[in-house]
Design a protein around this motif. Structure first.
Motif, PDB file in Angstrom:
ATOM      1  N   ILE A 166       0.803  -1.296   0.123  1.00 20.91           N
ATOM      2  CA  ILE A 166      -0.072  -0.176   0.023  1.00 20.91           C
ATOM      3  C   ILE A 166       0.744   1.350   0.055  1.00 20.91           C
ATOM      4  CG2 ILE A 166      -1.761   1.276   1.378  1.00 20.91           C
ATOM      5  CD1 ILE A 166      -2.913  -1.367   2.499  1.00 20.91           C
ATOM      6  N   GLU A 167       1.931   1.134   0.827  1.00 23.55           N
ATOM      7  CA  GLU A 167       2.851   2.359   0.668  1.00 23.55           C
ATOM      8  C   GLU A 167       3.371   2.861  -0.433  1.00 23.55           C
ATOM      9  OE1 GLU A 167       7.344   3.491   2.546  1.00 23.55           O
ATOM     10  OE2 GLU A 167       6.196   1.752   2.999  1.00 23.55           O
ATOM     11  N   GLU A 168       3.950   1.529  -1.249  1.00 18.84           N
ATOM     12  CA  GLU A 168       4.293   1.860  -2.643  1.00 18.84           C
ATOM     13  C   GLU A 168       3.371   2.288  -3.748  1.00 18.84           C
ATOM     14  OE1 GLU A 168       6.333  -1.728  -3.677  1.00 18.84           O
ATOM     15  OE2 GLU A 168       8.210  -1.399  -2.358  1.00 18.84           O
ATOM     16  N   SER A 169       2.125   1.758  -3.526  1.00 18.98           N
ATOM     17  CA  SER A 169       1.033   2.293  -4.348  1.00 18.98           C
ATOM     18  C   SER A 169       0.703   3.644  -4.216  1.00 18.98           C
ATOM     19  CB  SER A 169      -0.280   1.401  -3.904  1.00 18.98           C
ATOM     20  OG  SER A 169      -0.612   1.834  -2.913  1.00 18.98           O
ATOM     21  N   LEU A 170       0.944   4.290  -2.818  1.00 19.28           N
ATOM     22  CA  LEU A 170       0.666   5.656  -2.842  1.00 19.28           C
ATOM     23  C   LEU A 170       1.778   6.408  -3.313  1.00 19.28           C
ATOM     24  CD1 LEU A 170      -0.605   5.570   1.080  1.00 19.28           C
ATOM     25  CD2 LEU A 170      -1.888   6.319  -1.014  1.00 19.28           C
ATOM     26  N   ARG A 171       2.903   5.949  -3.330  1.00 20.71           N
ATOM     27  CA  ARG A 171       4.335   6.487  -3.683  1.00 20.71           C
ATOM     28  C   ARG A 171       4.069   6.651  -5.329  1.00 20.71           C
ATOM     29  NH1 ARG A 171       7.273   7.955   0.352  1.00 20.71           N
ATOM     30  NH2 ARG A 171       7.555   6.447   2.198  1.00 20.71           N
ATOM     31  N   ASN A 172       3.459   5.742  -5.834  1.00 26.45           N
ATOM     32  CA  ASN A 172       3.379   5.552  -7.244  1.00 26.45           C
ATOM     33  C   ASN A 172       1.867   6.179  -7.645  1.00 26.45           C
ATOM     34  OD1 ASN A 172       5.870   4.287  -7.618  1.00 26.45           O
ATOM     35  ND2 ASN A 172       4.583   2.352  -7.312  1.00 26.45           N
ATOM     36  N   SER A 174      -1.246   5.896  -6.682  1.00 24.64           N
ATOM     37  CA  SER A 174      -2.405   5.272  -6.493  1.00 24.64           C
ATOM     38  C   SER A 174      -3.270   5.367  -5.379  1.00 24.64           C
ATOM     39  CB  SER A 174      -2.520   3.733  -7.078  1.00 24.64           C
ATOM     40  OG  SER A 174      -3.544   2.962  -6.780  1.00 24.64           O
ATOM     41  N   THR A 175      -4.514   5.668  -5.243  1.00 22.46           N
ATOM     42  CA  THR A 175      -5.123   5.596  -3.854  1.00 22.46           C
ATOM     43  C   THR A 175      -6.018   4.596  -3.422  1.00 22.46           C
ATOM     44  OG1 THR A 175      -6.944   6.793  -4.785  1.00 22.46           O
ATOM     45  CG2 THR A 175      -5.142   8.183  -3.967  1.00 22.46           C
ATOM     46  N   ALA A 176      -6.199   3.598  -4.589  1.00 28.18           N
ATOM     47  CA  ALA A 176      -7.379   2.581  -4.437  1.00 28.18           C
ATOM     48  C   ALA A 176      -7.103   1.569  -3.391  1.00 28.18           C
ATOM     49  CB  ALA A 176      -7.432   1.681  -5.706  1.00 28.18           C
ATOM     50  N   GLU A 177      -5.782   1.135  -3.198  1.00 26.56           N
ATOM     51  CA  GLU A 177      -5.445   0.262  -1.999  1.00 26.56           C
ATOM     52  C   GLU A 177      -5.470   0.859  -0.716  1.00 26.56           C
ATOM     53  OE1 GLU A 177      -3.519   0.880  -4.797  1.00 26.56           O
ATOM     54  OE2 GLU A 177      -3.216  -0.701  -5.964  1.00 26.56           O
ATOM     55  N   CYS A 178      -5.076   2.071  -0.470  1.00 23.11           N
ATOM     56  CA  CYS A 178      -5.199   2.758   0.568  1.00 23.11           C
ATOM     57  C   CYS A 178      -6.504   2.963   0.953  1.00 23.11           C
ATOM     58  CB  CYS A 178      -4.407   3.999   0.580  1.00 23.11           C
ATOM     59  SG  CYS A 178      -4.284   4.731   2.302  1.00 23.11           S
ATOM     60  N   LEU A 179      -7.479   3.391   0.133  1.00 22.10           N
ATOM     61  CA  LEU A 179      -8.949   3.668   0.539  1.00 22.10           C
ATOM     62  C   LEU A 179      -9.364   2.173   0.826  1.00 22.10           C
ATOM     63  CD1 LEU A 179      -9.863   6.224  -2.229  1.00 22.10           C
ATOM     64  CD2 LEU A 179      -9.506   6.568   0.196  1.00 22.10           C
ATOM     65  N   SER A 180      -9.206   1.146   0.355  1.00 22.02           N
ATOM     66  CA  SER A 180      -9.803  -0.158   0.845  1.00 22.02           C
ATOM     67  C   SER A 180      -9.265  -0.519   2.070  1.00 22.02           C
ATOM     68  CB  SER A 180      -9.295  -1.164  -0.291  1.00 22.02           C
ATOM     69  OG  SER A 180      -9.750  -2.481  -0.005  1.00 22.02           O
ATOM     70  N   GLN A 203      -6.456  13.920  -1.898  1.00 20.64           N
ATOM     71  CA  GLN A 203      -5.602  13.989  -2.990  1.00 20.64           C
ATOM     72  C   GLN A 203      -6.262  13.194  -4.322  1.00 20.64           C
ATOM     73  OE1 GLN A 203      -2.479  14.691  -2.898  1.00 20.64           O
ATOM     74  NE2 GLN A 203      -2.025  14.327  -5.157  1.00 20.64           N
ATOM     75  N   GLN A 204      -7.222  12.388  -4.151  1.00 23.65           N
ATOM     76  CA  GLN A 204      -7.913  11.896  -5.367  1.00 23.65           C
ATOM     77  C   GLN A 204      -8.441  12.892  -6.268  1.00 23.65           C
ATOM     78  OE1 GLN A 204      -7.886   8.337  -6.631  1.00 23.65           O
ATOM     79  NE2 GLN A 204      -8.640   9.814  -8.340  1.00 23.65           N
ATOM     80  N   ALA A 268       2.153   8.438   1.757  1.00 26.29           N
ATOM     81  CA  ALA A 268       2.736   7.266   2.165  1.00 26.29           C
ATOM     82  C   ALA A 268       3.238   7.168   3.557  1.00 26.29           C
ATOM     83  CB  ALA A 268       3.781   7.003   0.991  1.00 26.29           C
ATOM     84  N   ASP A 269       3.746   8.386   3.976  1.00 24.30           N
ATOM     85  CA  ASP A 269       4.393   8.167   5.361  1.00 24.30           C
ATOM     86  C   ASP A 269       3.523   8.202   6.551  1.00 24.30           C
ATOM     87  OD1 ASP A 269       7.085   8.169   4.362  1.00 24.30           O
ATOM     88  OD2 ASP A 269       7.431  10.287   4.312  1.00 24.30           O
ATOM     89  N   SER A 270       2.233   8.888   6.052  1.00 27.97           N
ATOM     90  CA  SER A 270       1.195   9.062   7.038  1.00 27.97           C
ATOM     91  C   SER A 270       0.321   7.608   7.217  1.00 27.97           C
ATOM     92  CB  SER A 270       0.263  10.190   6.424  1.00 27.97           C
ATOM     93  OG  SER A 270      -0.996  10.078   7.399  1.00 27.97           O
ATOM     94  N   PHE A 271       0.483   7.055   6.083  1.00 29.00           N
ATOM     95  CA  PHE A 271      -0.294   5.762   6.139  1.00 29.00           C
ATOM     96  C   PHE A 271       0.740   4.683   6.921  1.00 29.00           C
ATOM     97  CE2 PHE A 271       0.237   1.264   4.377  1.00 29.00           C
ATOM     98  CZ  PHE A 271      -1.315   1.005   4.754  1.00 29.00           C
ATOM     99  N   VAL A 272       2.060   4.792   6.715  1.00 29.24           N
ATOM    100  CA  VAL A 272       2.779   3.906   7.493  1.00 29.24           C
ATOM    101  C   VAL A 272       2.697   4.170   8.860  1.00 29.24           C
ATOM    102  CG1 VAL A 272       5.042   3.070   8.099  1.00 29.24           C
ATOM    103  CG2 VAL A 272       4.261   3.524   5.676  1.00 29.24           C
TER     104      VAL A 272
END
Length: 397
Positions: A166-172, A174-180, A203-204, A268-272
């Motif tokens: 999920i962290e890498e998806s945000l850095r790339n 994409s918000t879908a994985e984090c929102l899920s 952000q989306q 990404a840092d906030s999610f981690v």
């Protein structure tokens, strides 16, 4: 038990080892409870409807269809509960293995015991796997686990790999994985008053505006951002202005910070941080914490830590010093110096405005050798300069 070995010192650093399985079992129980409540309510309502239909003279075929629907729903519930039961059994086994692992500490008499060496090596491998997974080296972590099967139950591979994905998806971008993930842990985010989901949805919305999809951006904002106006009104109002300020690198653009790509790294840092807080995982990794404690105990002003530009000891470098080694030098830079119970103070000590203490004679002599005019002094460590009148005499106790 020997005085030089205290199991409690190790237990203090191993709290997350037991906390994570407990947290996952709690989530597992809540999922089971949710499934049962939802399906039992459905079956109860359907049973009442079937009974009323029978009393109303409905044909047997329709009543049988209603019963079949209830049976199908209960069978689906059974399958879900079986999956959750298997997950709970796995978590129980993991908790038992970790308790046994920590219990071994109380059978160790001293640091010279062979059991301590074995236990400590197992701990080192576990910390290495944890650190590898946090940094995305899953293949190396898997290879280390396969070479040391005893640590398989002591590491949280699935959780850390999910976090890294999920962290890498945000850095790339994409918000879908984090929102899920936010939806799965919505109750925790709400209870902790955590704004991660709002930040990701904001952000989306910004990405829709960046792509000139204004209609979608407005619809998205009305659905996901506006309901949070009570707590995020300023952010919503400011982001609304993006509809008339297109994405631009112009320095005069007042909304340049909202369009910045750096926001993805911040998300990404906030999610981690949120993920690790939920699961009771330490930040940074326990390996880094352990290394930092050891390095700080060895660090002295004589070490080449790179933050002494003019110090007469800054160029000292020992090949035997871990702090001076290129591998650990960067990690040691922000760490404090070792605490010494006894300190050596030069005669006639004086304190500079930055709080550093030197002998008056040594300070003035160094300043003269550095070419400073009379009446000026220079800190040998930091290179800061002051008038001699600002130094104060001190009496360390």
């Amino acid at each position: 038990m020997s005085k030089d070995f205290n199991p409690e010192n190790y237990i203090l650093l191993e709290q997350a080892l037991l906390r994570l399985p407990q947290q996952l079992m709690r989530q597992n129980f809540k999922s089971s409870q949710k499934y049962i409540e939802r399906d039992v309510n459905y079956v109860s309502g359907a049973a009442n409807e079937a009974l009323n239909s029978c009393l109303g003279g409905t044909g047997p075929e329709e009543s049988l269809q209603q019963v079949d629907a209830m049976i199908g729903r209960l069978q689906g519930l059974k399958r879900k509960l079986e999956v959750l039961r298997d997950e709970e059994n796995a978590l129980m086994a993991k908790s038992k293995a970790r308790l046994n692992y920590l219990q071994e500490l109380y059978n160790i008499k001293s640091v010279d015991d062979k059991e301590y060496e074995r236990w400590n090596r197992l701990r080192l491998h576990r910390l290495l796997v944890d650190n590898l997974l946090r940094n995305g080296y899953s293949q190396s972590a898997t290879a280390l686990i396969e070479a040391n099967e005893n640590i398989r139950e002591l590491v949280d591979m699935d959780i850390l790999m999910q976090c890294k994905t999920i962290e890498e998806s945000l850095r790339n971008g994409s918000t879908a994985e984090c929102l899920s993930w936010c939806q799965e842990n919505k109750s925790y985010l709400k209870k902790a008053k955590n704004g991660l989901e709002f930040d990701v949805r904001l952000q989306q919305y910004i990405e829709y505006v960046r792509q000139d999809r204004s209609l979608e951006a407005i619809t998205y904002s009305q659905k996901y951002l506006v309901p949070n106006a009570d707590t995020n009104l300023d952010a919503i109002l400011r982001s609304s202005a993006l509809l008339v300020f297109p994405a631009s690198d112009d320095e005069d653009n007042p909304y340049k910070d909202l369009y910045s790509q750096e926001r993805w790294n911040e998300l990404a840092d906030s999610f981690v941080a949120t993920h690790h807080s939920l699961h009771g995982l330490s930040m940074p990794s326990l390996l880094q914490i352990s290394l930092s404690a050891g390095l700080s105990a060895l660090k002295t002003p004589s070490c080449k830590s790179g933050n002494h530009p003019i110090s007469f000891v800054s160029n000292y470098n020992s090949s035997l010093c871990p702090i001076c080694s290129p591998e650990l030098n960067e990690l040691s830079k922000p760490l404090p110096y070792a605490h010494h119970v006894r300190s050596s103070v030069e005669p006639d000590p004086v304190m500079l405005p930055n709080g550093r203490i030197y002998g008056r004679h040594t300070l003035i002599q160094f300043s003269e050798e550095a070419g400073l005019p009379i009446g000026k002094v220079r800190d040998p460590t930091t290179g800061d300069e002051w008038d001699e009148s600002v130094i104060r005499r001190v009496f360390p106790s």
